[in-house]
Design an enzyme around this catalytic site. Structure first.
Site, PDB file in Angstrom:
ATOM      1  N   GLY A   1       0.766  -1.301   0.166  1.00 53.38           N
ATOM      2  CA  GLY A   1       0.001  -0.052  -0.107  1.00 53.38           C
ATOM      3  C   GLY A   1       0.870   1.451  -0.003  1.00 53.38           C
ATOM      4  O   GLY A   1       0.217   2.411  -0.487  1.00 53.38           O
TER       5      GLY A   1
ATOM      6  N   GLU B   1       3.835   3.968   5.983  1.00 51.52           N
ATOM      7  CA  GLU B   1       2.503   3.217   5.744  1.00 51.52           C
ATOM      8  C   GLU B   1       1.698   3.904   4.955  1.00 51.52           C
ATOM      9  O   GLU B   1       1.591   5.344   4.811  1.00 51.52           O
ATOM     10  CB  GLU B   1       2.134   3.119   7.002  1.00 51.52           C
ATOM     11  CG  GLU B   1       2.510   1.753   7.762  1.00 51.52           C
ATOM     12  CD  GLU B   1       1.797   0.564   7.269  1.00 51.52           C
ATOM     13  OE1 GLU B   1       1.095   0.576   6.128  1.00 51.52           O
ATOM     14  OE2 GLU B   1       1.892  -0.479   7.923  1.00 51.52           O
ATOM     15  N   ASP B   2       0.754   3.204   4.337  1.00 51.24           N
ATOM     16  CA  ASP B   2      -0.312   3.927   3.668  1.00 51.24           C
ATOM     17  C   ASP B   2      -1.561   4.285   4.591  1.00 51.24           C
ATOM     18  O   ASP B   2      -2.004   5.313   4.404  1.00 51.24           O
ATOM     19  CB  ASP B   2      -1.025   2.939   2.674  1.00 51.24           C
ATOM     20  CG  ASP B   2      -1.308   1.422   3.224  1.00 51.24           C
ATOM     21  OD1 ASP B   2      -1.021   1.276   4.324  1.00 51.24           O
ATOM     22  OD2 ASP B   2      -2.114   0.615   2.450  1.00 51.24           O
TER      23      ASP B   2
ATOM     24  N   ASP C   1      -4.925   1.919  10.686  1.00 49.81           N
ATOM     25  CA  ASP C   1      -6.399   1.816  11.365  1.00 49.81           C
ATOM     26  C   ASP C   1      -6.681   1.160  12.509  1.00 49.81           C
ATOM     27  O   ASP C   1      -6.414   1.977  13.453  1.00 49.81           O
ATOM     28  CB  ASP C   1      -7.078   0.709  10.030  1.00 49.81           C
ATOM     29  CG  ASP C   1      -8.555   0.577  10.277  1.00 49.81           C
ATOM     30  OD1 ASP C   1      -9.344   1.195  10.775  1.00 49.81           O
ATOM     31  OD2 ASP C   1      -9.018  -0.433   9.565  1.00 49.81           O
TER      32      ASP C   1
ATOM     33  N   LYS D   1      -6.750   6.425  10.854  1.00 49.11           N
ATOM     34  CA  LYS D   1      -7.935   6.661  11.469  1.00 49.11           C
ATOM     35  C   LYS D   1      -8.056   6.749  12.860  1.00 49.11           C
ATOM     36  O   LYS D   1      -8.069   5.633  13.690  1.00 49.11           O
ATOM     37  CB  LYS D   1      -8.631   5.406  10.856  1.00 49.11           C
ATOM     38  CG  LYS D   1      -9.049   5.352   9.462  1.00 49.11           C
ATOM     39  CD  LYS D   1      -9.595   3.954   9.261  1.00 49.11           C
ATOM     40  CE  LYS D   1     -10.012   3.744   7.447  1.00 49.11           C
ATOM     41  NZ  LYS D   1     -10.391   2.656   7.327  1.00 49.11           N
TER      42      LYS D   1
ATOM     43  N   PHE E   1     -14.202   3.208   4.667  1.00 45.36           N
ATOM     44  CA  PHE E   1     -13.422   2.522   3.918  1.00 45.36           C
ATOM     45  C   PHE E   1     -12.893   3.236   2.592  1.00 45.36           C
ATOM     46  O   PHE E   1     -13.616   3.971   2.146  1.00 45.36           O
ATOM     47  CB  PHE E   1     -13.772   1.304   3.414  1.00 45.36           C
ATOM     48  CG  PHE E   1     -12.876   0.456   2.679  1.00 45.36           C
ATOM     49  CD1 PHE E   1     -12.361  -0.609   3.400  1.00 45.36           C
ATOM     50  CD2 PHE E   1     -12.765   0.396   1.079  1.00 45.36           C
ATOM     51  CE1 PHE E   1     -11.105  -1.271   2.798  1.00 45.36           C
ATOM     52  CE2 PHE E   1     -11.896  -0.454   0.572  1.00 45.36           C
ATOM     53  CZ  PHE E   1     -11.202  -1.324   1.319  1.00 45.36           C
TER      54      PHE E   1
ATOM     55  N   ASP F   1      -6.215  -0.553  -1.485  1.00 47.67           N
ATOM     56  CA  ASP F   1      -6.986  -1.445  -2.588  1.00 47.67           C
ATOM     57  C   ASP F   1      -8.208  -1.732  -2.099  1.00 47.67           C
ATOM     58  O   ASP F   1      -8.315  -1.845  -0.662  1.00 47.67           O
ATOM     59  CB  ASP F   1      -6.089  -2.607  -2.862  1.00 47.67           C
ATOM     60  CG  ASP F   1      -5.961  -3.538  -1.414  1.00 47.67           C
ATOM     61  OD1 ASP F   1      -5.798  -2.981  -0.294  1.00 47.67           O
ATOM     62  OD2 ASP F   1      -6.365  -4.584  -1.486  1.00 47.67           O
TER      63      ASP F   1
HETATM   64  P1  IMP Z   1      -4.447  -1.885  10.602  1.00 50.20           P
HETATM   65  O1  IMP Z   1      -6.088  -2.332  11.097  1.00 50.20           O
HETATM   66  O2  IMP Z   1      -4.010  -0.832  11.159  1.00 50.20           O
HETATM   67  O3  IMP Z   1      -3.392  -3.082  11.233  1.00 50.20           O
HETATM   68  O4  IMP Z   1      -4.476  -1.770   8.936  1.00 50.20           O
HETATM   69  C1  IMP Z   1      -4.274  -2.939   8.457  1.00 50.20           C
HETATM   70  C2  IMP Z   1      -4.111  -2.946   6.904  1.00 50.20           C
HETATM   71  O5  IMP Z   1      -5.652  -2.754   6.541  1.00 50.20           O
HETATM   72  C3  IMP Z   1      -3.522  -1.727   6.516  1.00 50.20           C
HETATM   73  O6  IMP Z   1      -2.499  -1.787   6.095  1.00 50.20           O
HETATM   74  C4  IMP Z   1      -4.445  -1.602   4.927  1.00 50.20           C
HETATM   75  O7  IMP Z   1      -3.692  -2.441   4.111  1.00 50.20           O
HETATM   76  C5  IMP Z   1      -5.671  -2.196   5.212  1.00 50.20           C
HETATM   77  N1  IMP Z   1      -6.686  -1.163   5.474  1.00 50.20           N
HETATM   78  C6  IMP Z   1      -7.286  -0.465   6.699  1.00 50.20           C
HETATM   79  N2  IMP Z   1      -8.108   0.476   6.457  1.00 50.20           N
HETATM   80  C7  IMP Z   1      -8.102   0.355   5.170  1.00 50.20           C
HETATM   81  C8  IMP Z   1      -9.242   1.089   4.105  1.00 50.20           C
HETATM   82  O8  IMP Z   1     -10.079   2.156   4.671  1.00 50.20           O
HETATM   83  N3  IMP Z   1      -8.840   1.022   2.697  1.00 50.20           N
HETATM   84  C9  IMP Z   1      -8.025  -0.074   2.362  1.00 50.20           C
HETATM   85  N4  IMP Z   1      -7.342  -0.617   2.946  1.00 50.20           N
HETATM   86  C10 IMP Z   1      -7.512  -0.585   4.376  1.00 50.20           C
HETATM   87 MG    MG Z   2      -0.469  -1.338   4.719  1.00 52.28          MG
END
Ligand code: IMP
Ligand code: MG
Length: 185
Positions: free
Chosen positions: A54, A108-109, A112, A140, A161, A168
């Site tokens: 990402g 990071e992208d 979340d 977020k 989302f 993606d």
């Molecule tokens: P985490 O919940 O912070 O561990 O995020 C895990 C992964 O979920 C991120 O690196 C993204 O690849 C994916 N992700 C979380 N939120 C979104 C979103 O809104 N759109 C697309 N991918 C997401």
């Molecule tokens: Mg990621």
């Protein structure tokens, strides 16, 4: 060739509408790059660690704006289903150099829930870097459950989302130059 933003995109069964046009994204990245330049001006050769897939677009845009002597590498968090009751486990692949004593900036992208960052932080800490901070295109805060300070978020967004600029839906849409949000169905 001019890039034409589309107000609405359809990916598989979902419809997304434009949320952050490229100009806004670029301005937010300018601001983060400036902060990083100032904070790392007196630190030796920071190592930027992009997390694939990402972060590729954010990493490219960020690094073009950082003129510090620095190194960039990409890593990947491979998730697989564990056999234990804890469910999914992820493995950090691609870390090349010894990062002991280095100033590391994770790129990071999106942050979340913070699960990926938590795992990365713990894994990197075992290698005894001098410092580790997080630069992320999107954050977020309402969804974040971990305690690490996310020092360089380019944009804070609500718990919806998101698609585009590296992010993606089912591996599609990463190439979109603007950021999209899931439209009401
Ligand atoms: P985490 O919940 O912070 O561990 O995020 C895990 C992964 O979920 C991120 O690196 C993204 O690849 C994916 N992700 C979380 N939120 C979104 C979103 O809104 N759109 C697309 N991918 C997401
Ligand atoms: Mg990621």
């Amino acid at each position: 060739m001019a890039y034409n933003s589309r107000p609405v995109v359809k990916v598989k069964d979902k419809t997304f509408k434009i949320f952050k046009p490229y100009e806004e994204i670029a301005a937010a990245i300018d601001a983060v790059a400036e902060r990083i330049e100032a904070d790392y001006a007196d630190k030796e050769c920071p190592l930027f660690l992009g997390v694939l897939n990402g972060s590729f677009m954010f990493a490219a845009e960020l690094m073009q704006r950082v003129s510090l002597e620095s190194e960039i590498q990409f890593v990947k968090l491979a998730s697989y289903s564990g056999t234990s009751s804890t469910g999914s486990v992820s493995n950090l692949i691609g870390l090349k150099n010894d990062i002991k004593g280095r100033h590391v900036v994770i790129v990071e992208d999106i942050v979340d829930t913070g699960g990926s960052i938590d795992h990365l932080m713990k894994t990197l800490a075992e290698h005894e870097p001098a410092s580790v901070e997080v630069a992320t295109l999107l954050f977020k805060p309402a969804s974040y459950t971990k305690h690490y300070n996310i020092k360089y978020p380019a944009m804070e967004i609500p718990n919806d989302f998101i698609l585009g600029f590296g992010l993606d839906y089912d591996e599609l849409g990463r190439n979109l130059r603007d950021i999209y949000i899931l439209a009401d169905e």
